[in-house]
Design an enzyme around this catalytic site. Structure first.
Site, PDB file in Angstrom:
ATOM      1  N   CYS A 114      -7.576   8.212  -5.816  1.00 24.08           N
ATOM      2  CA  CYS A 114      -8.187   8.307  -4.481  1.00 24.08           C
ATOM      3  C   CYS A 114      -8.855   9.662  -4.238  1.00 24.08           C
ATOM      4  O   CYS A 114      -9.646   9.810  -3.314  1.00 24.08           O
ATOM      5  CB  CYS A 114      -7.152   8.035  -3.400  1.00 24.08           C
ATOM      6  SG  CYS A 114      -6.496   6.365  -3.480  1.00 24.08           S
ATOM      7  N   HIS A 254     -10.435  11.264   2.643  1.00 19.64           N
ATOM      8  CA  HIS A 254     -10.115   9.980   2.017  1.00 19.64           C
ATOM      9  C   HIS A 254      -9.494   9.069   3.077  1.00 19.64           C
ATOM     10  O   HIS A 254      -8.672   9.496   3.876  1.00 19.64           O
ATOM     11  CB  HIS A 254      -9.135  10.201   0.867  1.00 19.64           C
ATOM     12  CG  HIS A 254      -8.522   8.929   0.385  1.00 19.64           C
ATOM     13  ND1 HIS A 254      -9.278   7.831   0.040  1.00 19.64           N
ATOM     14  CD2 HIS A 254      -7.221   8.552   0.216  1.00 19.64           C
ATOM     15  CE1 HIS A 254      -8.473   6.854  -0.326  1.00 19.64           C
ATOM     16  NE2 HIS A 254      -7.227   7.264  -0.223  1.00 19.64           N
ATOM     17  N   ASN A 284      -8.719   0.946   2.503  1.00 19.17           N
ATOM     18  CA  ASN A 284      -8.677   2.050   1.542  1.00 19.17           C
ATOM     19  C   ASN A 284      -9.441   1.605   0.295  1.00 19.17           C
ATOM     20  O   ASN A 284      -9.005   0.709  -0.413  1.00 19.17           O
ATOM     21  CB  ASN A 284      -7.209   2.370   1.225  1.00 19.17           C
ATOM     22  CG  ASN A 284      -7.045   3.513   0.234  1.00 19.17           C
ATOM     23  OD1 ASN A 284      -7.991   3.888  -0.461  1.00 19.17           O
ATOM     24  ND2 ASN A 284      -5.845   4.045   0.150  1.00 19.17           N
TER      25      ASN A 284
HETATM   26  O1  UT7 Z   1      -4.641   6.327  -0.997  1.00 18.39           O
HETATM   27  C1  UT7 Z   1      -3.635   7.136  -1.540  1.00 18.39           C
HETATM   28  C2  UT7 Z   1      -2.764   7.715  -0.522  1.00 18.39           C
HETATM   29  N1  UT7 Z   1      -2.037   6.689   0.184  1.00 18.39           N
HETATM   30  C3  UT7 Z   1      -1.545   6.930   1.387  1.00 18.39           C
HETATM   31  O2  UT7 Z   1      -1.763   8.003   1.889  1.00 18.39           O
HETATM   32  C4  UT7 Z   1      -0.717   5.862   2.047  1.00 18.39           C
HETATM   33  C5  UT7 Z   1       0.307   6.496   2.929  1.00 18.39           C
HETATM   34  N2  UT7 Z   1       1.285   5.554   3.520  1.00 18.39           N
HETATM   35  C6  UT7 Z   1       0.953   4.682   4.497  1.00 18.39           C
HETATM   36  O3  UT7 Z   1      -0.204   4.547   4.862  1.00 18.39           O
HETATM   37  C7  UT7 Z   1       2.076   3.954   5.185  1.00 18.39           C
HETATM   38  O4  UT7 Z   1       3.308   4.443   4.707  1.00 18.39           O
HETATM   39  C8  UT7 Z   1       2.038   2.401   5.000  1.00 18.39           C
HETATM   40  C9  UT7 Z   1       0.895   1.818   5.795  1.00 18.39           C
HETATM   41  C10 UT7 Z   1       1.910   2.058   3.539  1.00 18.39           C
HETATM   42  C11 UT7 Z   1       3.345   1.775   5.544  1.00 18.39           C
HETATM   43  O5  UT7 Z   1       3.511   2.128   6.913  1.00 18.39           O
HETATM   44  P1  UT7 Z   1       4.908   2.732   7.430  1.00 18.39           P
HETATM   45  O6  UT7 Z   1       4.738   2.933   8.881  1.00 18.39           O
HETATM   46  O7  UT7 Z   1       5.218   3.934   6.578  1.00 18.39           O
HETATM   47  O8  UT7 Z   1       5.901   1.550   7.178  1.00 18.39           O
HETATM   48  P2  UT7 Z   1       7.220   1.523   6.293  1.00 18.39           P
HETATM   49  O9  UT7 Z   1       6.873   1.462   4.843  1.00 18.39           O
HETATM   50  O10 UT7 Z   1       8.156   2.582   6.750  1.00 18.39           O
HETATM   51  O11 UT7 Z   1       7.818   0.125   6.721  1.00 18.39           O
HETATM   52  C12 UT7 Z   1       8.300  -0.099   8.074  1.00 18.39           C
HETATM   53  C13 UT7 Z   1       8.671  -1.562   8.207  1.00 18.39           C
HETATM   54  C14 UT7 Z   1       9.557  -2.087   7.078  1.00 18.39           C
HETATM   55  O12 UT7 Z   1      10.467  -3.017   7.633  1.00 18.39           O
HETATM   56  P3  UT7 Z   1      11.992  -2.610   7.955  1.00 18.39           P
HETATM   57  O13 UT7 Z   1      12.535  -2.160   6.639  1.00 18.39           O
HETATM   58  O14 UT7 Z   1      11.893  -1.518   8.960  1.00 18.39           O
HETATM   59  O15 UT7 Z   1      12.578  -3.878   8.479  1.00 18.39           O
HETATM   60  C15 UT7 Z   1       8.590  -2.820   6.201  1.00 18.39           C
HETATM   61  O16 UT7 Z   1       9.202  -3.862   5.448  1.00 18.39           O
HETATM   62  O17 UT7 Z   1       7.495  -2.363   8.172  1.00 18.39           O
HETATM   63  C16 UT7 Z   1       7.641  -3.401   7.200  1.00 18.39           C
HETATM   64  N3  UT7 Z   1       6.323  -3.719   6.659  1.00 18.39           N
HETATM   65  C17 UT7 Z   1       5.505  -4.619   7.220  1.00 18.39           C
HETATM   66  N4  UT7 Z   1       5.638  -5.413   8.294  1.00 18.39           N
HETATM   67  C18 UT7 Z   1       4.616  -6.228   8.619  1.00 18.39           C
HETATM   68  C19 UT7 Z   1       5.720  -3.186   5.567  1.00 18.39           C
HETATM   69  N5  UT7 Z   1       4.508  -3.739   5.412  1.00 18.39           N
HETATM   70  C20 UT7 Z   1       4.360  -4.637   6.434  1.00 18.39           C
HETATM   71  C21 UT7 Z   1       3.321  -5.506   6.797  1.00 18.39           C
HETATM   72  N6  UT7 Z   1       3.493  -6.276   7.893  1.00 18.39           N
HETATM   73  N7  UT7 Z   1       2.157  -5.585   6.105  1.00 18.39           N
END
Ligand code: UT7
Length: 328
Positions: A114, A254, A284
């Site tokens: 990225c 990015h 992305n």
């Molecule tokens: O390009 C290279 C660099 N990449 C980045 O910079 C990405 C950085 N990270 C992110 O953008 C975020 O961490 C994500 C968008 C990937 C995830 O968002 P988050 O707010 O960090 O969510 P999380 O991983 O902490 O998950 C929170 C909850 C979980 O459920 P529980 O365990 O709290 O019950 C996940 O299972 O959200 C759940 N979850 C979803 N729910 C509905 C994860 N994906 C989804 C989804 N829809 N698509």
């Protein structure tokens, strides 16, 4: 450096086929509300099966060349930033070179994931700065739809396909690329990775990686690392150049997550309306995300000669950095 390197043409291309949040709710357990709130993304573009990164790259390149008023044979070097090449080899840059008809211009790929476009931009500027090249085509192009696991809701909602290109041309010193910083920390390789079908077991074990040939990411850890790394890189350049965030006409980061971009703007003290954003429409797009966001900014808000433009990115590796450019 003997010469400055400045952007004289920009091009962009995204495939026609849209993958909306509503489409994704029919594929995995997710909702439009979750995706928009957590990421800012509303839709992404998906390349047709028969086309690859090189096809998107060529279309973006043609627009950039036209904007710069150059022919393919005027190019002294072609760089393609990608982590989803059509083939293991030849490089995408050679496929693009052949398709454009760029004579015998050297051509190679840069895999900075990225942060690939940022890395390639800085690389191209070195060739111009030393006097080796006059015009360098720098493309960021990726087709992550080929490496996304569409049963994994934590990643499949994020990525789209696209390409962006710029022509870097020789200018006087003190214009164009003014300063940059690049860094990597391979100890964090296990945070964000994509094996290929024959990845060695020892490499996967060292990373704590699953063998499936799909993107896997520790989202929260990458999020925190990304904000800190990009903020630090930007601050380093601002301090080194005796500038403050308010001096920037635009920050072109990015496009990983809209919440992340807001956190970054707040951390460095830049008003959010000076951050170039295209993630709602494109998701992305990895190496394509910076030139796509720049293309949109230039065509909607515009830039004036002398404007200060900051680029920043972070990608799997981890690797990250920033570059500061005086426009025009
Ligand atoms: O390009 C290279 C660099 N990449 C980045 O910079 C990405 C950085 N990270 C992110 O953008 C975020 O961490 C994500 C968008 C990937 C995830 O968002 P988050 O707010 O960090 O969510 P999380 O991983 O902490 O998950 C929170 C909850 C979980 O459920 P529980 O365990 O709290 O019950 C996940 O299972 O959200 C759940 N979850 C979803 N729910 C509905 C994860 N994906 C989804 C989804 N829809 N698509």
């Amino acid at each position: 450096m003997k010469y400055g390197a400045t952007i004289t043409g920009i091009g962009a291309y995204v495939p026609e086929n849209r993958l909306t949040n509503a489409d994704l709710t029919r594929m995995v357990d997710t909702s439009d509300e979750w995706i928009v709130t957590r990421t800012g993304i509303r839709e992404r573009r998906i390349a047709p099966r028969e086309e690859g990164t090189s096809h998107l790259a060529v279309r973006a390149a043609r627009e950039a060349l036209q904007a710069a008023g150059l022919r393919p044979e005027d190019l002294d070097l072609i760089l393609v930033a990608t982590s989803t090449p059509d083939l293991t080899f030849p490089p995408v840059a050679c496929l693009v070179q052949g398709e454009l008809g760029a004579g015998r211009a050297p051509a190679f790929d840069v895999n900075g994931v990225c942060a690939g476009f940022l890395t390639a931009l800085v690389t191209g500027a070195q060739f111009i700065g030393t006097g080796t090249c006059r015009h360098v085509l720098v493309i960021g192009a990726d087709t992550y739809s080929r490496i996304v696991d569409y049963t994994d809701r934590s990643t499949c909602i994020l990525f789209g396909d696209g390409a962006g290109a710029v022509v870097l041309s020789r200018t006087e010193p003190g214009r164009g690329l003014l300063d940059f910083t690049l860094a990597a920390d391979g100890r964090e390789a296990g945070l964000l990775y994509c094996p290929h079908p024959r990845s060695p077991a020892a490499t996967l074990a060292a990373l704590g990686a699953e063998p499936a040939p799909y993107i896997r990411q520790h989202g929260q850890a990458v999020f925190k690392a990304a904000v800190s790394a990009m903020a630090e890189a930007i601050t380093t350049l601002l301090e080194r150049q005796g500038l403050v965030a308010g001096d920037l006409a635009v920050l072109v980061p990015h496009q990983a997550n809209l919440r992340l971009l807001s956190a970054l703007a707040e951390r460095i003290g830049l008003p959010e309306d000076r951050v170039a954003v295209s993630i709602e429409e494109h998701g992305n797009t990895s190496a394509a995300s910076i030139p796509l966001a720049l293309h949109r900014w230039v065509h909607t808000r515009g830039l004036h000669p002398g404007d200060l433009v900051m680029f920043t990115a972070v990608g799997g590796g981890l690797l990250w950095g920033a570059a500061l450019m005086r426009w025009g």
